[in-house]
Design an enzyme around this catalytic site. Structure first.
Site, mmCIF file in Angstrom:
data_model
loop_
_atom_site.group_PDB
_atom_site.id
_atom_site.type_symbol
_atom_site.label_atom_id
_atom_site.label_comp_id
_atom_site.label_asym_id
_atom_site.label_seq_id
_atom_site.Cartn_x
_atom_site.Cartn_y
_atom_site.Cartn_z
ATOM 1 N N CYS A 4 0.845 -1.203 0.000
ATOM 2 C CA CYS A 4 0.000 0.000 0.000
ATOM 3 C C CYS A 4 0.878 1.250 0.000
ATOM 4 C CB CYS A 4 -0.919 -0.008 1.227
ATOM 5 S SG CYS A 4 -1.757 1.565 1.500
ATOM 6 N N CYS A 7 0.593 3.324 3.187
ATOM 7 C CA CYS A 7 1.306 2.690 4.312
ATOM 8 C C CYS A 7 2.808 2.963 4.174
ATOM 9 C CB CYS A 7 1.048 1.187 4.342
ATOM 10 S SG CYS A 7 -0.578 0.715 4.966
ATOM 11 N N THR A 95 -8.805 6.121 -5.898
ATOM 12 C CA THR A 95 -7.707 5.486 -6.644
ATOM 13 C C THR A 95 -6.673 4.834 -5.733
ATOM 14 O OG1 THR A 95 -6.447 7.558 -6.755
ATOM 15 C CG2 THR A 95 -7.937 7.078 -8.598
ATOM 16 N N HIS A 100 -8.462 7.892 3.145
ATOM 17 C CA HIS A 100 -7.847 9.219 3.240
ATOM 18 C C HIS A 100 -8.913 10.287 3.095
ATOM 19 C CE1 HIS A 100 -7.624 7.710 -0.904
ATOM 20 N NE2 HIS A 100 -7.808 8.961 -1.318
ATOM 21 N N HIS A 102 -9.367 14.063 1.742
ATOM 22 C CA HIS A 102 -8.775 15.182 1.020
ATOM 23 C C HIS A 102 -9.190 16.451 1.758
ATOM 24 C CE1 HIS A 102 -7.844 13.073 -2.887
ATOM 25 N NE2 HIS A 102 -8.772 12.251 -2.429
HETATM 26 P P1 AMP Z 1 -8.260 9.238 -4.371
HETATM 27 O O1 AMP Z 1 -8.331 9.375 -5.862
HETATM 28 O O2 AMP Z 1 -9.386 9.859 -3.634
HETATM 29 O O3 AMP Z 1 -8.027 7.796 -3.959
HETATM 30 O O4 AMP Z 1 -7.000 10.070 -3.927
HETATM 31 C C1 AMP Z 1 -5.707 9.597 -3.995
HETATM 32 C C2 AMP Z 1 -4.814 10.797 -4.018
HETATM 33 O O5 AMP Z 1 -3.515 10.383 -3.696
HETATM 34 C C3 AMP Z 1 -4.742 11.528 -5.363
HETATM 35 O O6 AMP Z 1 -5.183 12.860 -5.203
HETATM 36 C C4 AMP Z 1 -3.260 11.452 -5.730
HETATM 37 O O7 AMP Z 1 -2.797 12.616 -6.343
HETATM 38 C C5 AMP Z 1 -2.619 11.225 -4.369
HETATM 39 N N1 AMP Z 1 -1.346 10.551 -4.380
HETATM 40 C C6 AMP Z 1 -1.038 9.406 -5.020
HETATM 41 N N2 AMP Z 1 0.239 9.073 -4.784
HETATM 42 C C7 AMP Z 1 0.742 10.023 -3.958
HETATM 43 C C8 AMP Z 1 2.011 10.246 -3.359
HETATM 44 N N3 AMP Z 1 3.047 9.405 -3.547
HETATM 45 N N4 AMP Z 1 2.168 11.338 -2.580
HETATM 46 C C9 AMP Z 1 1.159 12.200 -2.399
HETATM 47 N N5 AMP Z 1 -0.069 12.039 -2.926
HETATM 48 C C10 AMP Z 1 -0.271 10.966 -3.710
#
Ligand code: AMP
Length: 114
Positions: A4, A7, A95, A100, A102
């Site tokens: 993950c 994680c 995704t 999480h 936002h």
């Molecule tokens: P969601 O689409 O709601 O699952 O949000 C996942 C978020 O994680 C997206 O806004 C991505 O831009 C963000 N994200 C993915 N990988 C990383 C990372 N390595 N560091 C910071 N944010 C990330």
């Protein structure tokens, strides 16, 4: 969970711009911000989505929500307002399968979100 990405961020195996950390939670800047302030708040404990939060974690979720408000204040978003979003599942646009929030602010956000 070993594969993950969040994680791994929580374990500091993958770099991120951390804005807050305690024993239970980590907050860091989204790598692809969609607003001037775009922070992700995660529980360090792996939970794959809002749908998978166990009943006994209700107090943890309450602390996460009050922490989101506190962070919004610290990030300067309280006066003009902000949005807390939990994308869940395919139609919700999730995704990354680690719960999480936002935390979005710094501009007027549209409604409906599209
Ligand atoms: P969601 O689409 O709601 O699952 O949000 C996942 C978020 O994680 C997206 O806004 C991505 O831009 C963000 N994200 C993915 N990988 C990383 C990372 N390595 N560091 C910071 N944010 C990330």
């Amino acid at each position: 969970m070993s594969d993950c990405i969040f994680c791994k961020i929580a374990a500091r195996e993958i770099g991120s711009t951390v804005v807050y950390e305690d024993e239970e939670f980590l907050a860091f800047r989204d790598i692809n911000p969609v607003a001037p302030t775009h922070v992700l708040l995660i529980p360090k404990k792996h939970v794959s989505s809002l749908l998978e939060v166990p009943e006994q974690d209700a107090p943890l979720m309450g602390r996460m929500l009050t922490l989101a408000a506190k962070l919004a204040g610290q990030l300067g978003l309280a006066e003009d307002g902000f949005r807390v979003v939990i994308n869940t599942g395919k139609n919700g646009g999730q995704t990354v399968e680690h719960l999480h929030f936002h935390l979005l602010g710094g501009r007027a956000l549209q409604w409906p979100p599209g």
